[in-house]
Design an enzyme around this catalytic site. Sequence first.
Site, PDB file in Angstrom:
ATOM      1  N   ASP A  36       0.752  -1.155   0.087  1.00  7.11           N
ATOM      2  CA  ASP A  36       0.025  -0.059   0.016  1.00  7.11           C
ATOM      3  C   ASP A  36       1.015   1.307   0.200  1.00  7.11           C
ATOM      4  OD1 ASP A  36      -1.933   1.871   0.559  1.00  7.11           O
ATOM      5  OD2 ASP A  36      -2.926   0.503   2.044  1.00  7.11           O
ATOM      6  N   ASP A  37       0.475   2.283  -1.044  1.00  9.27           N
ATOM      7  CA  ASP A  37       1.298   3.362  -0.845  1.00  9.27           C
ATOM      8  C   ASP A  37       2.786   3.254  -1.289  1.00  9.27           C
ATOM      9  OD1 ASP A  37      -1.143   4.447  -0.590  1.00  9.27           O
ATOM     10  OD2 ASP A  37      -0.693   5.496   1.196  1.00  9.27           O
ATOM     11  N   CYS A  74      -6.419   3.710  -3.457  1.00  6.91           N
ATOM     12  CA  CYS A  74      -6.533   2.366  -2.580  1.00  6.91           C
ATOM     13  C   CYS A  74      -7.619   1.403  -3.465  1.00  6.91           C
ATOM     14  CB  CYS A  74      -6.509   2.596  -1.164  1.00  6.91           C
ATOM     15  SG  CYS A  74      -5.479   3.445  -0.431  1.00  6.91           S
ATOM     16  N   LYS A 132      -5.933  -5.687   4.224  1.00 10.09           N
ATOM     17  CA  LYS A 132      -6.883  -4.797   3.873  1.00 10.09           C
ATOM     18  C   LYS A 132      -7.793  -4.895   2.906  1.00 10.09           C
ATOM     19  CE  LYS A 132      -6.452   0.171   1.999  1.00 10.09           C
ATOM     20  NZ  LYS A 132      -5.404   1.291   1.740  1.00 10.09           N
ATOM     21  N   HIS A 134     -11.135  -2.506   2.173  1.00  8.92           N
ATOM     22  CA  HIS A 134     -11.144  -1.179   1.754  1.00  8.92           C
ATOM     23  C   HIS A 134     -12.208  -1.108   0.291  1.00  8.92           C
ATOM     24  CE1 HIS A 134      -9.761   3.320   1.348  1.00  8.92           C
ATOM     25  NE2 HIS A 134     -10.870   3.183   1.724  1.00  8.92           N
ATOM     26  N   HIS A 228       1.054   2.163   3.824  1.00  9.34           N
ATOM     27  CA  HIS A 228       0.285   3.338   4.193  1.00  9.34           C
ATOM     28  C   HIS A 228       0.475   3.783   5.672  1.00  9.34           C
ATOM     29  CE1 HIS A 228      -3.572   5.481   4.621  1.00  9.34           C
ATOM     30  NE2 HIS A 228      -3.864   5.051   3.305  1.00  9.34           N
TER      31      HIS A 228
END
Length: 399
Positions: A36-37, A74, A132, A134, A228
């Site tokens: 993530d990120d 995301c 995650k 989301h 993240h």
Amino acid sequence: MTEARIGRTLADSTPYWPAAPRPPKGAPNILVVLFDDVGFSDFGCYGSAIRTPTIDALAAEGLRYTGFHTTAMCSTTRAALLTGRNHHSVGMGCLANFDSGYTGYRGKIAREAGTLPEMLKPHGYRSYMVGKWHATPLTETGPTGPFDGWPLGRGFDRFYGFMDAETDQYAPELVRDNTPIDPPDGGYEAGYHLTADLVDQSIRYIADHTADAPETPWLLWLALGACHAPHQAPQEIIRSYDPVFEHGWDVEREQRLARQKAMGITPGDTRMPARNDGVKGWDEHSDDERRVFTRLQSAFAGMLDHSDQHLARLIGFLETAGIKDDTLILVLSDNGASQEGGPLGMVNAMGPYNMKGEPMAEKLARIDDIGGPDTHSNFPHGWAMASNTPLRRYKQNTH
């Protein structure tokens, strides 16, 4: 085809057991590791000085892709990956946190859009989701659901993770299957970290599957909270990166691009774009600012390093179980590095939501807390720019 027949007596009746779905011969297991990120250049095998030997080894054994379309956020990228379709066409034109009432922006994957686990099920696969999600509006993530947009409602057989965009790595908001649960006892003081927990659960799911149904292929979708915000990792790892990044983001960009050219990741004539709007040169910042910025970058790097160490346990388990060679492994990130830390970064990124400023003197006073359980840190967008070398802009932007 024989069908069941129910007569007046057992002698007049015919039982029938429909054949279970049979996987195609040689169908591989599938492991998706979704960071993530994380920016284009953050893995070691893409030019970073961050230690990612597990990921680098996987890249050396397989393929490194350099062309990837991301929808820059995301939920949107996750919806596209899960369905193989444009995010607007499956109801996820923006973040999953809200439902706008418009078809392309429902915050939930459309029922008519098949997800990967739903598409694999008729071919005999079992599917496990860890980490995650989301992909459900926040108004539908409470203990009463509705659950049709949760992982089990979209084809996964088991789920262990969190529903929102982010969670604290030491005190996460966890769900098992369709039930919110408390995090393990002890938390930070007992050495708990969500990344380690997610890898433990992944190993457990695969171990149970291998023991119970060794001939059945599986999909494991491991969506880590890293990297993240909040950037949280063991302090000894974080502080080991201060000397690595004290030269600042301008030098770091040049070093990463040079490595990328040497690796063949970027063409030899690639030119570095100008700094993104609002990013000042490293030397334009004060000594105190550079100290804080370096530690915030070290927390990001430490979180990625820590994740790679635990990913090594998962890959090692596949090897021990003798199933690594039968497993298709994909490692990727959902979007580029995030600009959400702003020009000065954050020790407590939740402060602004509560109208609480964070002057540089306060950041400096808390420098040794960064990455710990009472911080919600995010790095300055100058470091996000370096993470995305040699690309322009950040997460949230289409360029």
